[in-house]
Write an enzyme that holds these catalytic residues in place. Structure first.
Site, PDB file in Angstrom:
ATOM      1  CG  LEU A 166      -1.998  -1.066   1.290  1.00 23.28           C
ATOM      2  CD1 LEU A 166      -2.714  -0.989   2.638  1.00 23.28           C
ATOM      3  CD2 LEU A 166      -2.991  -0.905   0.146  1.00 23.28           C
ATOM      4  N   GLY A 205       7.562   3.892   3.322  1.00 23.48           N
ATOM      5  CA  GLY A 205       8.170   5.026   3.997  1.00 23.48           C
ATOM      6  C   GLY A 205       9.662   4.838   4.125  1.00 23.48           C
ATOM      7  N   GLY A 206      10.276   5.693   4.931  1.00 26.64           N
ATOM      8  CA  GLY A 206      11.724   5.643   5.075  1.00 26.64           C
ATOM      9  C   GLY A 206      12.241   4.388   5.746  1.00 26.64           C
ATOM     10  CB  VAL A 238       1.761   0.183   4.995  1.00 33.17           C
ATOM     11  CG1 VAL A 238       0.373  -0.256   5.466  1.00 33.17           C
ATOM     12  CG2 VAL A 238       2.436   1.038   6.060  1.00 33.17           C
ATOM     13  CE  LYS A 252       5.075   1.989  10.317  1.00 31.83           C
ATOM     14  NZ  LYS A 252       4.690   3.174  11.127  1.00 31.83           N
ATOM     15  CG  ASP A 273       5.232  12.654   9.234  1.00 30.63           C
ATOM     16  OD1 ASP A 273       5.339  13.671   8.506  1.00 30.63           O
ATOM     17  OD2 ASP A 273       5.428  11.506   8.820  1.00 30.63           O
TER      18      ASP A 273
END
Length: 284
Positions: free
Chosen positions: A25, A28-29, A33, A48, A138
């Site tokens: 999906l 990120g860093g 996910v 995740k 964030d």
């Protein structure tokens, strides 16, 4: 577990315990996910997992910290945790699966009623987190998930910080959404206010104000047409580049929003119904 234990990227149709991986999906860093199917409960979930190469003592401590922080939070507009565990030597965090992100929802037109409803919900979530002394750090449309019934849930507290007076740390966050002081490593509750203000401004105007900017921000003509002067002042104060010019936290911001929201409802002759999921925020 150390950095030498590199886990392969999860693959489509791979079975991880009771979860069958269906598709990626987001990435990120430090983690990806996935959409996965819970073969026991018969439901789809968001799973995740850390990236290969990031599975070490430090990253696992960060993930444990996120889990423990989430366990403190219980609110209808904050994404709940379903599971956090090691499965086949892979650390995973499992959440309910949303329909789309707010970022995806922003690609289509929003009515004033929808904008006010979503704003109410994101402020409910943020005010609750602030009441628990947590700065998200964030806040962005990608970290707000949409569920059936137009329900919004704030997620990804991975770099959230427990507030003391003002937290000092690395300038973590996402460029374009971060307040100027947060980019310099000095996040505070007012930094989350800035991010929230940018999102609300984007919903009303259809334009993303890119910092540095002078007030009035781009798209102000559309903003003035759609809302009241009180709401315009609310937005201006929310995205003031100077921290002391902003609302002190999301609770303060929410209180002002509730007043200017009624003004906008009257302007458009909309019913002043009670926003969904209204709760009383109490400091911890």
């Amino acid at each position: 577990m150390t950095g030498s234990n590199v886990i392969a990227t999860l693959r489509t149709r791979q079975l991880l315990g009771k979860y069958r991986i269906e598709r990626k999906l987001a990435e990120g860093g430090f983690a990806s996910v996935y959409q996965a199917f819970d073969t026991i409960e018969g439901i789809r979930v968001a799973l995740k997992a850390p990236h290969p190469g990031y599975v070490n003592d430090q990253s696992l401590n960060d993930f444990r910290r996120e889990v423990r922080m989430l366990s403190r939070l219980s609110h209808p507009n904050i994404l709940a945790l379903k599971d956090a565990s090691f499965i086949d030597d892979q650390f995973v965090i499992v959440y309910p699966l949303g329909e789309k992100t707010l970022s995806e929802r922003l690609r289509s037109r929003m009515s004033i009623a929808t904008i006010l409803d979503l704003t109410s919900q994101m402020l409910e979530a943020s005010a609750y987190a602030h009441s628990q002394k947590i700065i998200h750090c964030d806040i962005k449309p990608e970290n707000m998930l949409m569920f059936p019934g137009n329900v919004l849930k704030l997620t990804d507290f991975g770099i959230a910080k427990i507030a003391q007076k003002t937290v000092r740390g690395a300038g973590t966050g996402t460029i374009g959404y971060m307040a100027p002081e947060q980019a310099m490593g000095k996040p505070s509750f007012r930094s989350d206010v800035f991010s929230l203000g940018l999102i609300i401004y984007r919903m009303v105007s259809g334009v993303w104000p890119e910092y540095p900017y002078d007030w009035p921000a781009p798209g102000i003509a559309r903003v003035r047409k759609r809302v009241t002067s009180g709401f315009v002042e609310f937005l201006e104060r929310s995205i003031d580049p100077r921290p002391r010019g902003r609302f002190r936290d999301a609770m303060h911001m929410q209180n002002v929003f509730r007043r200017v929201r009624l003004e906008v409802l009257r302007k458009h002759q909309l019913p002043a119904t009670t926003p969904r999921n209204v709760v009383t925020n109490r400091a911890a």
